[in-house]
Write an enzyme that holds these catalytic residues in place. Structure first.
Site, PDB file in Angstrom:
ATOM      1  N   ASP A  91      24.065  15.874  21.169  1.00 10.55           N
ATOM      2  CA  ASP A  91      22.936  16.364  20.389  1.00 10.55           C
ATOM      3  C   ASP A  91      22.764  17.863  20.666  1.00 10.55           C
ATOM      4  OD1 ASP A  91      20.239  14.825  19.019  1.00 10.55           O
ATOM      5  OD2 ASP A  91      20.004  16.919  19.658  1.00 10.55           O
ATOM      6  N   ASN A 146      15.884   6.224  14.929  1.00  7.90           N
ATOM      7  CA  ASN A 146      14.659   6.527  14.209  1.00  7.90           C
ATOM      8  C   ASN A 146      14.877   6.243  12.725  1.00  7.90           C
ATOM      9  OD1 ASN A 146      13.551   7.525  16.637  1.00  7.90           O
ATOM     10  ND2 ASN A 146      14.520   9.516  16.305  1.00  7.90           N
ATOM     11  N   HIS A 159      22.204   7.412  12.567  1.00  5.39           N
ATOM     12  CA  HIS A 159      22.733   7.764  13.885  1.00  5.39           C
ATOM     13  C   HIS A 159      21.991   7.013  14.976  1.00  5.39           C
ATOM     14  CE1 HIS A 159      19.605  10.654  12.719  1.00  5.39           C
ATOM     15  NE2 HIS A 159      19.256  10.710  13.993  1.00  5.39           N
ATOM     16  N   LEU A 160      22.723   6.711  16.045  1.00  7.80           N
ATOM     17  CA  LEU A 160      22.133   6.166  17.262  1.00  7.80           C
ATOM     18  C   LEU A 160      22.037   7.300  18.266  1.00  7.80           C
ATOM     19  CD1 LEU A 160      22.988   3.493  15.896  1.00  7.80           C
ATOM     20  CD2 LEU A 160      23.805   2.712  18.119  1.00  7.80           C
ATOM     21  N   HIS A 161      20.889   7.402  18.932  1.00  7.27           N
ATOM     22  CA  HIS A 161      20.759   8.318  20.068  1.00  7.27           C
ATOM     23  C   HIS A 161      21.080   7.531  21.334  1.00  7.27           C
ATOM     24  CE1 HIS A 161      18.182  11.503  18.039  1.00  7.27           C
ATOM     25  NE2 HIS A 161      17.954  10.486  17.225  1.00  7.27           N
ATOM     26  N   GLY A 200      10.267   8.852  12.823  1.00  9.14           N
ATOM     27  CA  GLY A 200      10.614  10.175  13.335  1.00  9.14           C
ATOM     28  C   GLY A 200      12.014  10.629  12.969  1.00  9.14           C
ATOM     29  N   GLN A 201      12.573  10.067  11.875  1.00  6.20           N
ATOM     30  CA  GLN A 201      13.923  10.464  11.463  1.00  6.20           C
ATOM     31  C   GLN A 201      13.895  11.835  10.811  1.00  6.20           C
ATOM     32  OE1 GLN A 201      15.853   7.626   8.864  1.00  6.20           O
ATOM     33  NE2 GLN A 201      17.816   8.727   8.930  1.00  6.20           N
TER      34      GLN A 201
HETATM   35  P1  5GP Z   1      16.461  12.106  14.261  1.00  7.87           P
HETATM   36  O1  5GP Z   1      15.126  12.748  14.491  1.00  7.87           O
HETATM   37  O2  5GP Z   1      16.885  12.200  12.820  1.00  7.87           O
HETATM   38  O3  5GP Z   1      16.559  10.730  14.833  1.00  7.87           O
HETATM   39  O4  5GP Z   1      17.471  12.963  15.138  1.00  7.87           O
HETATM   40  C1  5GP Z   1      18.269  13.987  14.630  1.00  7.87           C
HETATM   41  C2  5GP Z   1      18.949  14.624  15.838  1.00  7.87           C
HETATM   42  O5  5GP Z   1      19.991  15.431  15.363  1.00  7.87           O
HETATM   43  C3  5GP Z   1      18.013  15.527  16.659  1.00  7.87           C
HETATM   44  O6  5GP Z   1      17.985  15.066  17.995  1.00  7.87           O
HETATM   45  C4  5GP Z   1      18.646  16.913  16.534  1.00  7.87           C
HETATM   46  O7  5GP Z   1      18.561  17.654  17.720  1.00  7.87           O
HETATM   47  C5  5GP Z   1      20.078  16.590  16.158  1.00  7.87           C
HETATM   48  N1  5GP Z   1      20.735  17.583  15.315  1.00  7.87           N
HETATM   49  C6  5GP Z   1      20.245  18.152  14.184  1.00  7.87           C
HETATM   50  N2  5GP Z   1      21.147  19.001  13.648  1.00  7.87           N
HETATM   51  C7  5GP Z   1      22.232  18.946  14.469  1.00  7.87           C
HETATM   52  C8  5GP Z   1      23.499  19.599  14.437  1.00  7.87           C
HETATM   53  O8  5GP Z   1      23.827  20.397  13.562  1.00  7.87           O
HETATM   54  N3  5GP Z   1      24.367  19.310  15.444  1.00  7.87           N
HETATM   55  C9  5GP Z   1      24.057  18.427  16.438  1.00  7.87           C
HETATM   56  N4  5GP Z   1      24.989  18.206  17.373  1.00  7.87           N
HETATM   57  N5  5GP Z   1      22.877  17.788  16.489  1.00  7.87           N
HETATM   58  C10 5GP Z   1      21.990  18.052  15.524  1.00  7.87           C
END
Ligand code: 5GP
Ligand code: ZN
Length: 113
Positions: free
Chosen positions: A30, A86, A99-101, A92-93
């Site tokens: 991330d 999310n 994607h999985l964190h 909170g997406q």
């Molecule tokens: P969400 O809030 O959609 O579950 O998480 C999106 C995640 O993507 C966030 O943790 C953010 O830091 C990450 N992210 C957003 N843009 C990029 C990118 O260009 N590269 C990488 N490696 N992570 C990203």
């Protein structure tokens, strides 16, 4: 999807170190890590959210298996980790490519914010 940042990463259009690659799944760090280990595990093909996964689609199991393999590789097999997805606004997406964190390397709080 041409304007999707994660499609660009999966397709190699945005150079990013891939920590895991299979036919259907890739993983990378991330950009804004929230824990010592914070890896994003994504399908190569564009799926906008959990709500868009078809009933017979096996992609979730593939994503989870990849996450567990990466967790073990990163030394989280003893201490544990958290897997989070999310979904849409209330979840909170922010990036609308599934994607999985994978979060680990510190103790997580509960309940989540
Ligand atoms: P969400 O809030 O959609 O579950 O998480 C999106 C995640 O993507 C966030 O943790 C953010 O830091 C990450 N992210 C957003 N843009 C990029 C990118 O260009 N590269 C990488 N490696 N992570 C990203
Ligand atoms: Zn996409």
């Amino acid at each position: 999807m041409s304007d999707c940042i994660f499609c660009k990463i999966a397709g190699g259009d945005i150079p990013t170190e891939l920590l895991y690659e299979s036919e259907d799944v890739v993983a990378f760090n991330d950009l804004d890590p929230q824990a010592p280990v914070h890896v994003l595990i994504i399908p190569r093909r564009h799926i906008s959210s959990l709500l868009e996964i078809g009933e017979t689609d096996a992609i979730l199991a593939e994503l989870q298996s990849a996450a567990i393999e990466i967790a073990r590789q990163r030394g989280l097999g003893e201490t544990g980790f958290r897997l989070v997805t999310n979904c849409l606004e209330d979840g909170g997406q922010a990036v609308f490519h599934l994607h999985l964190h994978l979060l680990g390397g510190r103790r997580m709080g509960w309940p989540p914010g």
